[in-house]
Design an enzyme around this catalytic site. Sequence first.
Site, PDB file in Angstrom:
ATOM      1  N   CYS A 151      -0.100   1.966 -10.658  1.00 36.45           N
ATOM      2  CA  CYS A 151       1.337   2.143 -10.475  1.00 36.45           C
ATOM      3  C   CYS A 151       1.774   3.482 -11.073  1.00 36.45           C
ATOM      4  CB  CYS A 151       2.104   1.000 -11.119  1.00 36.45           C
ATOM      5  SG  CYS A 151       1.634  -0.617 -10.460  1.00 36.45           S
ATOM      6  N   LEU A 233       8.598   7.886   5.515  1.00 29.20           N
ATOM      7  CA  LEU A 233       9.085   8.615   4.358  1.00 29.20           C
ATOM      8  C   LEU A 233       7.992   8.803   3.321  1.00 29.20           C
ATOM      9  CD1 LEU A 233      11.501   9.885   2.886  1.00 29.20           C
ATOM     10  CD2 LEU A 233      11.963   7.632   1.905  1.00 29.20           C
ATOM     11  N   GLU A 234       7.270   7.720   3.002  1.00 32.13           N
ATOM     12  CA  GLU A 234       6.259   7.805   1.948  1.00 32.13           C
ATOM     13  C   GLU A 234       5.195   8.842   2.293  1.00 32.13           C
ATOM     14  OE1 GLU A 234       2.849   5.097  -0.304  1.00 32.13           O
ATOM     15  OE2 GLU A 234       4.170   4.176   1.187  1.00 32.13           O
ATOM     16  N   GLY A 333     -15.311  31.245  -9.068  1.00 32.65           N
ATOM     17  CA  GLY A 333     -16.506  31.067  -9.875  1.00 32.65           C
ATOM     18  C   GLY A 333     -16.219  30.257 -11.128  1.00 32.65           C
TER      19      GLY A 333
END
Length: 373
Positions: A151, A233-234, A333
């Site tokens: 979460c 939307l997400e 590098g």
Amino acid sequence: MDLDLTDEQRAFAAAIDDFCKRETGTRAQRDALTENGLHKHHQGLYQKMADLGWLEVIESSAVDMCLFLEHTAYGLAPIGGFATSSIVAGAISRFGSADQQKAIVGGTATGRTFSIAMSEPEAGSDVAALSCRAVPGPDGGYVINGQKTWCSNAHFADAILLVARTGGVPGEHAGLTMFMVPADTPGLRISGIDTMGGKEVNDLYFTDCFVPSDAVVGVVGEGWKQLMAGLNLERLILAALMLGTARRAFDDTLGYVKERKQFGRPIGSFQALRHRIADLATEIECCKLLVYRTAELVDRDPSRVLPRESSMVKLKTTEVAREVALAGMQMMGGYGYATEYDMERHVRAALVSTVYGGTSEIQRDIIGKTYGL
């Protein structure tokens, strides 16, 4: 690339760039705000943006929101709470009560933060397998028991949008319900998960956690349909964030290969690196077109679900961001691996972006299904 933006939108993007140059333009500033990269959100900086009215983009157009996300990500502004807060606000604006909209949507605009709890130890991509359960309790409320995991931002959120099972059995999409649970609710314990990205994700443990009936978001048992309505939307939010990250990783790489000299000349002048830079730049331009094209489609009809387009934009942009960051590390590098430079942070941010919000494999599966496969 010249996007079809209004003068106001161009001014908005320029203002964000100027703000980030002032507030997060140096490594020393960013380290001071994040404890050397440990934290992804600084509430003081976030509040400054709220005071400027910028967080009100959650109530504006999808294009405006993408501009905000892209340019704050490019500026390395530690406001990680905005992405999850805007996803939660989007769900509440569509399905929440008037009181919930005032508290959550209005609250996000003024600087409050929110989290979403969906994944579980045995249910990640397979949302139907959710088992965290909410059963009827006293006074019409619900008693929640179970565990959520991964979460994001729950450790500093004001409240959490929880997806729990109120009916049916694991394996069924039916019977899922959304709840808004204040983070300080008795019976809820939030425990951080250590990751290579710092402090950003958490386990949530619900033990006889009671929420009143007005904590329900939308309709009991309709959580799956409500989740599907928010996918545009997400996924667009995550894509816009990674567009900004990809652009920043590219520009950091470009600056390095122009300055770093080997064999008597800048390493960027060698064909192998010059062609690689050209390929990465082209990929980023493709992503920018895809992000803002999808945002325009959302703005045309916010109620329309775009499973193909939203999965494509999330898949393409996160994978390009990963490619750009890893290529940047390779071209720099040993310096690309050193914590002295930002490139290793770009790599960590880009790597996980192909996992959260639906893995690349899941996005490909969804896209394939839209073609009848």
